[in-house]
Design a protein around this motif. Structure first.
Motif, PDB file in Angstrom:
ATOM      1  N   ALA A 117      51.685  90.747  58.441  1.00 36.68           N
ATOM      2  CA  ALA A 117      52.409  89.282  57.760  1.00 36.68           C
ATOM      3  C   ALA A 117      51.687  88.957  57.228  1.00 36.68           C
ATOM      4  N   SER A 118      51.846  87.742  56.451  1.00 32.96           N
ATOM      5  CA  SER A 118      50.232  87.322  55.269  1.00 32.96           C
ATOM      6  C   SER A 118      49.345  86.632  55.964  1.00 32.96           C
ATOM      7  N   PRO A 119      48.259  86.616  55.474  1.00 31.81           N
ATOM      8  CA  PRO A 119      47.318  85.239  56.020  1.00 31.81           C
ATOM      9  C   PRO A 119      47.963  84.340  55.949  1.00 31.81           C
ATOM     10  N   PRO A 120      47.239  82.866  56.421  1.00 28.96           N
ATOM     11  CA  PRO A 120      47.769  81.486  56.304  1.00 28.96           C
ATOM     12  C   PRO A 120      47.574  81.247  54.766  1.00 28.96           C
ATOM     13  N   VAL A 121      47.941  80.156  54.186  1.00 29.99           N
ATOM     14  CA  VAL A 121      47.106  79.924  52.395  1.00 29.99           C
ATOM     15  C   VAL A 121      46.608  78.118  53.040  1.00 29.99           C
ATOM     16  N   THR A 122      45.504  78.024  52.598  1.00 23.77           N
ATOM     17  CA  THR A 122      45.511  76.827  52.647  1.00 23.77           C
ATOM     18  C   THR A 122      44.988  76.600  50.906  1.00 23.77           C
ATOM     19  N   VAL A 123      45.548  74.924  51.443  1.00 23.32           N
ATOM     20  CA  VAL A 123      46.333  74.139  49.948  1.00 23.32           C
ATOM     21  C   VAL A 123      44.615  73.206  50.448  1.00 23.32           C
ATOM     22  N   LEU A 124      44.436  73.015  48.653  1.00 23.58           N
ATOM     23  CA  LEU A 124      42.889  72.440  48.948  1.00 23.58           C
ATOM     24  C   LEU A 124      43.353  71.225  48.661  1.00 23.58           C
ATOM     25  N   ALA A 125      43.100  69.173  48.415  1.00 19.90           N
ATOM     26  CA  ALA A 125      43.449  68.503  47.463  1.00 19.90           C
ATOM     27  C   ALA A 125      42.758  68.579  46.243  1.00 19.90           C
ATOM     28  N   PRO A 126      42.935  68.262  45.423  1.00 15.58           N
ATOM     29  CA  PRO A 126      42.948  67.813  44.097  1.00 15.58           C
ATOM     30  C   PRO A 126      42.121  66.959  43.975  1.00 15.58           C
ATOM     31  N   VAL A 127      40.808  67.328  42.902  1.00 16.83           N
ATOM     32  CA  VAL A 127      39.476  66.916  42.718  1.00 16.83           C
ATOM     33  C   VAL A 127      40.274  66.232  41.768  1.00 16.83           C
ATOM     34  N   SER A 128      39.494  65.245  41.635  1.00 18.64           N
ATOM     35  CA  SER A 128      39.035  64.599  40.041  1.00 18.64           C
ATOM     36  C   SER A 128      38.552  64.704  39.430  1.00 18.64           C
ATOM     37  N   VAL A 129      38.302  65.422  38.072  1.00 18.97           N
ATOM     38  CA  VAL A 129      37.013  65.536  37.340  1.00 18.97           C
ATOM     39  C   VAL A 129      36.424  65.198  37.733  1.00 18.97           C
ATOM     40  N   THR A 130      36.364  63.242  37.136  1.00 18.16           N
ATOM     41  CA  THR A 130      35.352  62.215  37.155  1.00 18.16           C
ATOM     42  C   THR A 130      35.358  62.194  38.192  1.00 18.16           C
ATOM     43  N   ALA A 131      35.338  62.206  38.970  1.00 20.94           N
ATOM     44  CA  ALA A 131      35.175  62.115  40.492  1.00 20.94           C
ATOM     45  C   ALA A 131      34.141  63.116  40.964  1.00 20.94           C
ATOM     46  N   ALA A 132      33.865  64.596  39.909  1.00 18.47           N
ATOM     47  CA  ALA A 132      33.283  65.033  40.992  1.00 18.47           C
ATOM     48  C   ALA A 132      32.169  65.958  39.592  1.00 18.47           C
ATOM     49  N   GLN A 133      32.356  65.029  38.432  1.00 18.19           N
ATOM     50  CA  GLN A 133      31.567  65.076  36.858  1.00 18.19           C
ATOM     51  C   GLN A 133      30.292  64.334  37.976  1.00 18.19           C
ATOM     52  N   ALA A 134      31.185  62.545  38.280  1.00 23.33           N
ATOM     53  CA  ALA A 134      29.604  62.431  38.521  1.00 23.33           C
ATOM     54  C   ALA A 134      28.559  61.907  39.831  1.00 23.33           C
ATOM     55  N   ILE A 135      29.198  62.885  40.788  1.00 22.86           N
ATOM     56  CA  ILE A 135      27.927  63.582  42.018  1.00 22.86           C
ATOM     57  C   ILE A 135      27.169  63.983  41.148  1.00 22.86           C
ATOM     58  N   ASP A 136      27.059  64.774  40.043  1.00 23.52           N
ATOM     59  CA  ASP A 136      25.952  64.873  39.294  1.00 23.52           C
ATOM     60  C   ASP A 136      24.888  64.167  38.765  1.00 23.52           C
ATOM     61  N   LYS A 137      25.804  63.332  38.083  1.00 24.52           N
ATOM     62  CA  LYS A 137      25.048  62.616  37.436  1.00 24.52           C
ATOM     63  C   LYS A 137      24.175  61.799  38.347  1.00 24.52           C
ATOM     64  N   LEU A 138      22.934  61.068  37.199  1.00 23.14           N
ATOM     65  CA  LEU A 138      22.300  60.409  37.629  1.00 23.14           C
ATOM     66  C   LEU A 138      22.639  59.204  37.660  1.00 23.14           C
ATOM     67  N   ASP A 139      22.567  58.603  38.370  1.00 19.27           N
ATOM     68  CA  ASP A 139      22.841  56.787  38.183  1.00 19.27           C
ATOM     69  C   ASP A 139      21.442  55.705  37.611  1.00 19.27           C
ATOM     70  N   LEU A 140      22.023  55.456  36.177  1.00 16.46           N
ATOM     71  CA  LEU A 140      20.752  54.807  35.906  1.00 16.46           C
ATOM     72  C   LEU A 140      20.089  53.231  36.851  1.00 16.46           C
ATOM     73  N   ASN A 141      20.884  53.121  37.059  1.00 16.45           N
ATOM     74  CA  ASN A 141      20.838  50.965  38.367  1.00 16.45           C
ATOM     75  C   ASN A 141      20.159  52.412  39.331  1.00 16.45           C
ATOM     76  N   THR A 142      20.007  53.238  39.379  1.00 14.23           N
ATOM     77  CA  THR A 142      19.233  53.344  40.826  1.00 14.23           C
ATOM     78  C   THR A 142      17.476  54.210  40.351  1.00 14.23           C
ATOM     79  N   ALA A 143      17.809  55.154  39.905  1.00 16.43           N
ATOM     80  CA  ALA A 143      16.716  56.422  39.725  1.00 16.43           C
ATOM     81  C   ALA A 143      15.413  55.041  39.428  1.00 16.43           C
ATOM     82  N   ASP A 144      14.681  56.134  40.052  1.00 16.65           N
ATOM     83  CA  ASP A 144      13.189  56.005  39.335  1.00 16.65           C
ATOM     84  C   ASP A 144      12.184  56.332  38.035  1.00 16.65           C
ATOM     85  N   ALA A 145      11.625  55.405  37.871  1.00 15.51           N
ATOM     86  CA  ALA A 145      11.016  56.620  36.592  1.00 15.51           C
ATOM     87  C   ALA A 145      10.899  57.927  36.528  1.00 15.51           C
TER      88      ALA A 145
END
Length: 110
Positions: A26-54
């Motif tokens: 028997a094949s192992p169960p397949v887990t399907v992950l929900a798609p992640v928006s590229v924009t949302a994923a990229q925004a996680i790693d970005k520095l927010d100019l409105n909150t970052a300190d010097a």
């Protein structure tokens, strides 16, 4: 006749075992992950100019030292939050070259 019966029984057992031994596991169960928006994923790693300190701006941005990072924070404090990343061009010492080098690293969340 007894010999024919035993031979048939033996053949049936051999066939049964060989079929079960060759069965596909028997094949192992397949887990399907929900798609992640590229924009949302990229925004996680970005520095927010409105909150970052010097210090964070200085450490994370290319071509931005202490005076430029302090100028970014001072501009934000004097004019309110950045509406767009391009507004960085309004900060003294930040030109197109520095903006383009860092465009992928920054965002503005209002």
């Amino acid at each position: 006749m007894r010999h024919t019966y035993l031979a048939s029984l033996l053949m049936a057992l051999v066939t049964t075992f060989s079929l079960s031994a060759g069965a596909v596991p028997a094949s192992p169960p397949v887990t399907v992950l929900a798609p992640v928006s590229v924009t949302a994923a990229q925004a996680i790693d970005k520095l927010d100019l409105n909150t970052a300190d010097a210090t964070t701006l200085q450490r994370e941005l290319n071509g931005v030292g202490k005076s430029k990072s302090e100028a970014i924070v001072a501009y934000r404090e004097a004019n309110g939050n950045f509406a767009t990343v391009d507004e960085l061009l309004e900060v003294k010492g930040i030109g197109k070259s520095i903006l383009e080098r860092n465009r992928d690293k920054v965002t503005v969340n209002n």
